[in-house]
Design an enzyme around this catalytic site. Structure first.
Site, PDB file in Angstrom:
ATOM      1  N   GLU A 198      -7.816  -6.381  -4.197  1.00  0.00           N
ATOM      2  CA  GLU A 198      -9.266  -6.213  -4.554  1.00  0.00           C
ATOM      3  C   GLU A 198      -9.289  -6.207  -6.020  1.00  0.00           C
ATOM      4  O   GLU A 198      -8.168  -6.350  -6.829  1.00  0.00           O
ATOM      5  CB  GLU A 198      -9.844  -4.756  -3.719  1.00  0.00           C
ATOM      6  CG  GLU A 198      -8.850  -3.451  -4.331  1.00  0.00           C
ATOM      7  CD  GLU A 198      -9.013  -2.610  -3.821  1.00  0.00           C
ATOM      8  OE1 GLU A 198      -9.990  -2.342  -2.788  1.00  0.00           O
ATOM      9  OE2 GLU A 198      -8.335  -1.405  -3.715  1.00  0.00           O
ATOM     10  N   ASP A 203     -12.278   3.123 -11.156  1.00  0.00           N
ATOM     11  CA  ASP A 203     -12.622   1.732 -11.213  1.00  0.00           C
ATOM     12  C   ASP A 203     -13.113   1.265 -12.548  1.00  0.00           C
ATOM     13  O   ASP A 203     -13.952   0.519 -12.669  1.00  0.00           O
ATOM     14  CB  ASP A 203     -13.464   1.182 -10.086  1.00  0.00           C
ATOM     15  CG  ASP A 203     -13.361   1.799  -8.573  1.00  0.00           C
ATOM     16  OD1 ASP A 203     -12.164   1.995  -8.482  1.00  0.00           O
ATOM     17  OD2 ASP A 203     -14.115   2.186  -8.038  1.00  0.00           O
TER      18      ASP A 203
END
Length: 530
Positions: free
Chosen positions: A195, A39
């Site tokens: 997302e 991430d």
């Protein structure tokens, strides 16, 4: 005429030298931040680049990395270093901190994140990304993957993931209070789990980058744009702009690419950082190192759409022009435990019980006191670990264990999560110290091998390959190793164990549910990439 030709030659030489200063022709290797670093979010301040990655149930939280060239990275600290910033009590495996964003605005760095195990969405600030960072300001928006965006009208917005797509909400930056309605602005191109949103303003457009397809083999990055922050957003005709979930990427040793962020270098070039994972063998589709941080060049013409590395795929060896390289010194193989603090690469599981660790009780040793908690529990176990960053590696340690009862143990362990780990341990049985190689794989737990030794000190070694771990011991520090056993890596893979993390190499001590005064004294630890 000759003078003019000579002048033209000199100009061409100077242009070539200038180009060489802007780009290095040697390319680079992916991933750029190796081992369990998913991430990634990136920002640039002048000549410096900074990345933050997810850390889940590990403490300290949210590692911060620094680079001058986007290729060579060195950890400079963590965002969350205090218990007050990061409550992780009983955080389950792959709980804790999800998907941070890193931004810079008006002289302050911002990290925006979600603690799914306690508190929800928040942001912290710092003048220096190396810290210290502020206490969290909590934002009452029920979501994950938050980003922050400052619009030209002076307003501040949180950009978050919702069930139906990406939402934009105005917030008060001083208090964290929501001061406007949530706006559903774009659902992506139809992939599941839209997302990881990031918004960029460029050439009069708001560009919205997101991940789709889930953070597994169908992962991708998609992008839309609008003249209005709140939409409607049109989809890029190249979508997905990054994916290996297609015929071109199906045999690539890198899989699951997505969850991306964009940054512009000082020379005007654009780059993308994103997560992906390296499989143990092409087409075997097991990965044990976790999701890592990768880099790709981006062509983003004025008024146009960004195109990632030509065709939206990447490779381990990137034969593309890179920025001038500024490598850091290599990390030493050996940790001697002679500093006042452990280095940034060491982490605890959840908030540590600090009294269970000492670097001063015995100079040059890391003392770990046995906790009643075991590696199978979601508690503050007596355990400190570093990432496995390559398939081919060796890890060694030498330690002394002061034990009085049979329930006490200490050693070295490979941990994917609390239900999947391999433990090479020393314990006492009927007054005799023995070494055991123990397997915990879901509901299956057994002793794979054991051996009695003479004393209470031992040297352990683990050697890794893509498909197998080998375990060794020696009952003297300078003695030759004896092999105790071999175990398959796949039972510590994400495909078997589940979750969002990667294998961690840990040192631990446990009394298995009972009060104890047992202590393990670790003299040194070596980690070497083969």
């Amino acid at each position: 005429m000759k003078n003019k030709l000579f002048q033209l030659f000199i100009i061409m030489v100077l242009v070539n030298i200038s180009t060489m200063n802007v780009f290095s022709q040697s390319g680079y290797k992916n991933p750029v931040v190796r081992g369990f670093n998913p991430d990634p979010s990136i920002c640039r301040v002048n000549d410096d680049f900074y990345i933050v990655t997810s850390s889940f149930e590990y403490f300290p939280g949210l590692p911060i990395y620094h680079s001058k060239d986007l290729v060579n990275w060195r950890q400079t600290g963590h965002c969350l270093t205090r218990d007050s910033q990061l409550p992780l009590h009983k955080a389950p495996a792959s709980g804790g901190l999800f998907a941070p964003s890193l931004r810079y605005h008006d002289g302050l760095f911002y990290v925006i994140c979600t603690n799914v195990s306690g508190g929800g969405n928040f942001f912290c600030t710092a003048i220096d990304p190396a810290g210290p960072w502020s206490e969290p300001t909590w934002v009452d928006i029920k979501s994950i993957d938050p980003d922050i965006f400052w619009d030209e009208d002076g307003k501040t917005y949180f950009v978050t993931q919702g069930d139906e797509g990406i939402r934009v909400t105005e917030v008060d930056l001083k208090t964290g209070k929501v001061i406007g309605p949530e706006h559903l602005v774009w659902g992506g191109i139809g992939g599941r789990f839209p997302e990881a949103p990031h918004i960029y303003k460029k050439d009069g457009f708001y560009y919205l980058l997101l991940g789709e397809g889930g953070t597994e083999y169908m992962h991708s990055a998609t992008i839309g744009r609008s003249k209005n922050l709140l939409g409607p957003y049109e989809s890029c005709p190249l979508n997905p702009i990054l994916t290996h979930a297609n015929r071109i990427g199906q045999g690539n040793p890198i899989q699951g690419v997505g969850h991306a962020d964009l940054v512009q270098a000082k020379d005007g070039s654009w780059w993308m950082v994103f997560l992906g994972f390296r499989v143990t063998q092409v087409y075997s589709y097991y990965h044990i190192l976790g999701r890592e941080t990768f880099l790709a060049p981006v062509d983003w013409p004025k008024g146009g759409w960004p195109q990632v590395n030509g065709n939206g795929t990447v490779s381990l060896d990137m034969n593309v022009p890179a920025l001038p390289l500024h490598p850091f010194e290599k990390t030493p193989v050996r940790t001697n435990f002679d500093e006042e603090k452990l280095g940034f690469d060491w982490q605890y599981l959840r908030n540590p019980i600090r009294g269970n660790y000492s670097l001063t009780e015995r100079k040059g040793y890391l003392r770990i006191s046995a906790s009643s908690y075991t590696l199978n529990e979601t508690e503050a176990v007596s355990f400190v670990a570093r990432r496995q960053t390559e398939h081919d590696f060796s890890a060694e340690t030498f330690f002394e264990f002061e034990s009085s009862t049979e329930n006490e143990e200490a050693g070295i362990t490979l941990v994917q999560n609390n239900t999947h780990h391999y433990d090479l341990l020393l314990k006492k049985v009927k007054g005799q110290y023995i070494i055991q190689l123990r397997v915990q794989a879901g509901s299956l737990s057994y002793i794979a091998a054991e051996k009695a030794i003479k004393g209470n000190s031992v040297k352990f070694k683990i050697e890794g390959t893509p498909l197998q771990y080998s375990f060794f011991y020696s009952d003297t520090e300078n003695g030759d190793y004896n092999e105790l056993g071999k175990l398959d890596t796949r039972y510590l893979s994400t495909e078997v164990a589940g979750g969002f993390t990667g294998v961690m190499i840990g040192l631990y001590a446990s009394s298995n549910g009972k009060a104890s005064k047992a202590k393990a004294y670790y003299d040194w630890f070596d980690y070497e990439v083969k």
